[in-house]
Design a protein around this motif. Structure first.
Motif, PDB file in Angstrom:
ATOM      1  N   GLY A 141     -66.709  30.505 -28.303  1.00 27.23           N
ATOM      2  CA  GLY A 141     -67.969  30.115 -27.703  1.00 27.23           C
ATOM      3  C   GLY A 141     -68.675  29.100 -28.586  1.00 27.23           C
ATOM      4  N   ASN A 142     -69.784  28.577 -28.103  1.00 24.24           N
ATOM      5  CA  ASN A 142     -70.581  27.694 -28.943  1.00 24.24           C
ATOM      6  C   ASN A 142     -72.063  27.941 -28.697  1.00 24.24           C
ATOM      7  OD1 ASN A 142     -71.388  26.119 -26.626  1.00 24.24           O
ATOM      8  ND2 ASN A 142     -69.455  25.006 -26.768  1.00 24.24           N
ATOM      9  N   GLY A 143     -72.844  27.657 -29.698  1.00 23.45           N
ATOM     10  CA  GLY A 143     -74.284  27.807 -29.589  1.00 23.45           C
ATOM     11  C   GLY A 143     -74.963  26.702 -30.375  1.00 23.45           C
ATOM     12  N   ALA A 144     -76.085  26.234 -29.864  1.00 20.76           N
ATOM     13  CA  ALA A 144     -76.831  25.162 -30.524  1.00 20.76           C
ATOM     14  C   ALA A 144     -78.195  25.669 -30.951  1.00 20.76           C
ATOM     15  CB  ALA A 144     -76.982  23.963 -29.589  1.00 20.76           C
ATOM     16  N   ILE A 145     -78.464  25.578 -32.239  1.00 16.68           N
ATOM     17  CA  ILE A 145     -79.808  25.860 -32.728  1.00 16.68           C
ATOM     18  C   ILE A 145     -80.557  24.534 -32.645  1.00 16.68           C
ATOM     19  CG2 ILE A 145     -81.227  26.468 -34.713  1.00 16.68           C
ATOM     20  CD1 ILE A 145     -77.781  27.982 -34.215  1.00 16.68           C
ATOM     21  N   ILE A 146     -81.394  24.413 -31.627  1.00 22.20           N
ATOM     22  CA  ILE A 146     -82.072  23.151 -31.330  1.00 22.20           C
ATOM     23  C   ILE A 146     -83.526  23.233 -31.775  1.00 22.20           C
ATOM     24  CG2 ILE A 146     -82.699  21.506 -29.530  1.00 22.20           C
ATOM     25  CD1 ILE A 146     -80.355  22.619 -27.879  1.00 22.20           C
ATOM     26  N   GLU A 147     -83.903  22.317 -32.643  1.00 16.41           N
ATOM     27  CA  GLU A 147     -85.271  22.266 -33.155  1.00 16.41           C
ATOM     28  C   GLU A 147     -86.022  21.133 -32.462  1.00 16.41           C
ATOM     29  OE1 GLU A 147     -86.982  20.817 -37.301  1.00 16.41           O
ATOM     30  OE2 GLU A 147     -85.980  22.764 -37.512  1.00 16.41           O
ATOM     31  N   THR A 148     -87.138  21.460 -31.827  1.00 14.93           N
ATOM     32  CA  THR A 148     -87.933  20.454 -31.131  1.00 14.93           C
ATOM     33  C   THR A 148     -88.721  19.614 -32.140  1.00 14.93           C
ATOM     34  OG1 THR A 148     -89.840  21.914 -30.892  1.00 14.93           O
ATOM     35  CG2 THR A 148     -88.166  21.993 -29.153  1.00 14.93           C
ATOM     36  N   SER A 149     -89.311  18.536 -31.659  1.00 22.03           N
ATOM     37  CA  SER A 149     -90.060  17.650 -32.556  1.00 22.03           C
ATOM     38  C   SER A 149     -91.311  18.314 -33.117  1.00 22.03           C
ATOM     39  CB  SER A 149     -90.442  16.357 -31.824  1.00 22.03           C
ATOM     40  OG  SER A 149     -91.275  16.635 -30.712  1.00 22.03           O
ATOM     41  N   ASP A 150     -91.780  19.381 -32.439  1.00 19.23           N
ATOM     42  CA  ASP A 150     -92.933  20.116 -32.968  1.00 19.23           C
ATOM     43  C   ASP A 150     -92.511  21.401 -33.691  1.00 19.23           C
ATOM     44  OD1 ASP A 150     -92.114  21.028 -30.472  1.00 19.23           O
ATOM     45  OD2 ASP A 150     -94.097  21.711 -29.867  1.00 19.23           O
ATOM     46  N   GLY A 151     -91.251  21.442 -34.131  1.00 20.79           N
ATOM     47  CA  GLY A 151     -90.799  22.495 -35.032  1.00 20.79           C
ATOM     48  C   GLY A 151     -90.481  23.838 -34.416  1.00 20.79           C
ATOM     49  N   LYS A 152     -90.203  23.887 -33.122  1.00 17.46           N
ATOM     50  CA  LYS A 152     -89.846  25.139 -32.458  1.00 17.46           C
ATOM     51  C   LYS A 152     -88.332  25.191 -32.206  1.00 17.46           C
ATOM     52  CE  LYS A 152     -94.162  26.504 -31.994  1.00 17.46           C
ATOM     53  NZ  LYS A 152     -94.704  27.689 -32.689  1.00 17.46           N
ATOM     54  N   ILE A 153     -87.822  26.411 -32.034  1.00 16.52           N
ATOM     55  CA  ILE A 153     -86.404  26.621 -31.749  1.00 16.52           C
ATOM     56  C   ILE A 153     -86.253  27.125 -30.318  1.00 16.52           C
ATOM     57  CG2 ILE A 153     -84.318  27.900 -32.388  1.00 16.52           C
ATOM     58  CD1 ILE A 153     -85.185  25.861 -34.454  1.00 16.52           C
ATOM     59  N   LEU A 154     -85.240  26.599 -29.611  1.00 16.99           N
ATOM     60  CA  LEU A 154     -85.021  26.978 -28.215  1.00 16.99           C
ATOM     61  C   LEU A 154     -84.183  28.250 -28.117  1.00 16.99           C
ATOM     62  CD1 LEU A 154     -84.174  23.528 -26.559  1.00 16.99           C
ATOM     63  CD2 LEU A 154     -86.407  24.531 -27.077  1.00 16.99           C
ATOM     64  N   VAL A 155     -84.641  29.171 -27.281  1.00 17.23           N
ATOM     65  CA  VAL A 155     -83.921  30.417 -27.017  1.00 17.23           C
ATOM     66  C   VAL A 155     -83.957  30.682 -25.516  1.00 17.23           C
ATOM     67  CG1 VAL A 155     -83.810  32.906 -27.427  1.00 17.23           C
ATOM     68  CG2 VAL A 155     -84.528  31.382 -29.269  1.00 17.23           C
ATOM     69  N   LEU A 156     -82.828  31.108 -24.970  1.00 22.35           N
ATOM     70  CA  LEU A 156     -82.746  31.439 -23.549  1.00 22.35           C
ATOM     71  C   LEU A 156     -82.661  32.949 -23.355  1.00 22.35           C
ATOM     72  CD1 LEU A 156     -80.054  28.820 -22.445  1.00 22.35           C
ATOM     73  CD2 LEU A 156     -82.500  28.726 -21.927  1.00 22.35           C
ATOM     74  N   LYS A 157     -83.176  33.418 -22.236  1.00 24.63           N
ATOM     75  CA  LYS A 157     -82.957  34.805 -21.835  1.00 24.63           C
ATOM     76  C   LYS A 157     -81.914  34.804 -20.731  1.00 24.63           C
ATOM     77  CE  LYS A 157     -85.179  39.101 -20.416  1.00 24.63           C
ATOM     78  NZ  LYS A 157     -86.447  39.774 -20.033  1.00 24.63           N
ATOM     79  N   ARG A 158     -80.797  35.483 -20.977  1.00 30.87           N
ATOM     80  CA  ARG A 158     -79.704  35.497 -20.013  1.00 30.87           C
ATOM     81  C   ARG A 158     -80.096  36.255 -18.745  1.00 30.87           C
ATOM     82  NH1 ARG A 158     -74.692  34.183 -21.570  1.00 30.87           N
ATOM     83  NH2 ARG A 158     -73.605  35.867 -20.481  1.00 30.87           N
ATOM     84  N   SER A 159     -79.555  35.802 -17.635  1.00 29.34           N
ATOM     85  CA  SER A 159     -79.861  36.455 -16.369  1.00 29.34           C
ATOM     86  C   SER A 159     -79.131  37.795 -16.287  1.00 29.34           C
ATOM     87  CB  SER A 159     -79.447  35.560 -15.196  1.00 29.34           C
ATOM     88  OG  SER A 159     -78.047  35.612 -14.996  1.00 29.34           O
ATOM     89  N   ASN A 160     -79.440  38.554 -15.276  1.00 28.98           N
ATOM     90  CA  ASN A 160     -78.782  39.847 -15.073  1.00 28.98           C
ATOM     91  C   ASN A 160     -77.498  39.705 -14.267  1.00 28.98           C
ATOM     92  OD1 ASN A 160     -80.734  41.448 -16.444  1.00 28.98           O
ATOM     93  ND2 ASN A 160     -82.093  41.279 -14.667  1.00 28.98           N
ATOM     94  N   ASN A 161     -77.096  38.458 -13.996  1.00 28.57           N
ATOM     95  CA  ASN A 161     -75.924  38.217 -13.158  1.00 28.57           C
ATOM     96  C   ASN A 161     -74.796  37.546 -13.940  1.00 28.57           C
ATOM     97  OD1 ASN A 161     -74.729  38.485 -10.587  1.00 28.57           O
ATOM     98  ND2 ASN A 161     -75.076  36.319 -10.141  1.00 28.57           N
ATOM     99  N   VAL A 162     -74.800  37.717 -15.263  1.00 27.15           N
ATOM    100  CA  VAL A 162     -73.751  37.121 -16.090  1.00 27.15           C
ATOM    101  C   VAL A 162     -72.760  38.198 -16.521  1.00 27.15           C
ATOM    102  CG1 VAL A 162     -75.138  35.187 -16.913  1.00 27.15           C
ATOM    103  CG2 VAL A 162     -75.242  37.369 -18.123  1.00 27.15           C
ATOM    104  N   GLY A 163     -71.600  37.752 -17.001  1.00 22.27           N
ATOM    105  CA  GLY A 163     -70.513  38.677 -17.294  1.00 22.27           C
ATOM    106  C   GLY A 163     -70.700  39.536 -18.523  1.00 22.27           C
ATOM    107  N   GLU A 164     -71.507  39.086 -19.470  1.00 22.25           N
ATOM    108  CA  GLU A 164     -71.711  39.862 -20.695  1.00 22.25           C
ATOM    109  C   GLU A 164     -73.136  39.686 -21.202  1.00 22.25           C
ATOM    110  OE1 GLU A 164     -69.561  38.353 -24.118  1.00 22.25           O
ATOM    111  OE2 GLU A 164     -69.238  36.437 -23.128  1.00 22.25           O
ATOM    112  N   PHE A 165     -73.653  40.740 -21.783  1.00 18.74           N
ATOM    113  CA  PHE A 165     -74.989  40.775 -22.363  1.00 18.74           C
ATOM    114  C   PHE A 165     -76.077  40.231 -21.427  1.00 18.74           C
ATOM    115  CE2 PHE A 165     -72.307  41.245 -26.068  1.00 18.74           C
ATOM    116  CZ  PHE A 165     -72.999  42.203 -26.809  1.00 18.74           C
TER     117      PHE A 165
END
Length: 285
Positions: A141-165
């Motif tokens: 798998g891959n994951g990106a730790i993305i830092e915005t220009s105002d110093g925040k990090i992006l995080v997603l909440k996975r849906s309830n319709n995915v295969g894992e977690f």
């Protein structure tokens, strides 16, 4: 790999003493550019079938059960993580380099091995991670730790319709798709170069690979700086591709991010640790 504070050396297999839900297979706190990361793609790194016929047959059985419960699941080829090779592990003046060993697998086999209720039976007793997991699909798998220009990090909440977690927090990412670089199978007559796999993507900084202890699922993590602010990212999220896989986008601080790790899959929790090691290494410069 883990950077030594005094020598700048890179080491492999960093594990903390508190038994976290992940293992850092590679840690690169100083970050590696695309020219410092290469790939050997070969069938030698494909999954080895398990000698237990009943266990092998369970792969199809598990997959059939899963698609009956969730008809949005579909099969597709994935790159399989088969290990890596490090250079400049002793902190010499030469540029550090990581070579990833990748084979071919698919999502069906991942569901039938790594996500199998009997997944531990696929493991081989060995200190060598590639040997230990030789019977599992282990798509990288891959994951990106993305830092915005105002110093925040992006995080997603996975849906309830995915295969894992389902419902868990993750960094943006997924699985590298072989078809996107023209790979459908191993082709001995095709001279596939490392750059065909790596440079099809943008040029983030490679910070390591984390493998969660549950289901032994590996994921490569990259750090990227974004020129957009948090509110601009939120506006773009509403029309994101494959938006069905997540339900919400968060832009968070380091402290907020650390508080979210308990609700992350182990591999992404490890991704946070890789990012934290990178941040700490930058403070020492």
């Amino acid at each position: 790999m883990e950077k030594n504070a005094e020598t700048g050396a890179i080491t492999a297999g960093a594990v903390t003493s508190t038994c976290p839900p992940y293992k850092l297979l590679i840690s690169c706190p100083s970050g590696l550019s695309p020219t410092q990361v290469s790939v050997v793609f070969d069938e030698a790194y494909d999954r080895v079938p398990h000698p237990d016929a009943n266990l092998e047959n369970s792969i199809s059985e598990i997959w059939d059960q899963r698609i009956q419960k969730n008809n949005s699941l579909y099969n597709g080829n994935k790159f399989r993580y088969g290990g890596h090779m490090l250079s400049n592990v002793c902190g010499s003046n030469q540029e550090s380099h990581v070579c990833l060993h990748l084979g071919l697998t698919d999502y069906r086999t991942f569901v039938g091995t790594n996500l199998n209720p009997s997944w531990e039976k696929f493991l081989v007793p060995s200190e060598d991670d590639s040997v230990r997991c030789q019977h599992t699909s282990s798509p990288l798998g891959n994951g990106a730790i993305i830092e915005t220009s105002d110093g925040k990090i992006l995080v997603l909440k996975r849906s309830n319709n995915v295969g894992e977690f389902p419902g868990h927090f993750v960094f943006p990412g997924g699985h590298p798709e072989p078809v996107e670089v023209g790979i459908e199978r191993h082709q001995h007559d095709k001279n596939l170069m490392d750059s065909d796999i790596i440079n099809k993507k943008c040029k983030p900084v490679f910070i390591g690979i984390s493998r969660r202890e549950l289901n032994v699922r590996p994921a490569a993590f990259f750090f990227m700086k974004c020129t957009l602010e948090s509110n601009e990212i939120q506006q773009l999220y509403s029309c994101a591709q494959d938006g069905f896989e997540s339900t919400q986008l968060y832009t968070v601080s380091m402290i907020e991010l650390e508080n979210m790790t308990s609700k992350m899959p182990g591999c992404h929790h490890g991704g946070f640790t890789l990012y934290k090691l990178m941040v700490e290494a930058q403070k020492d410069i």
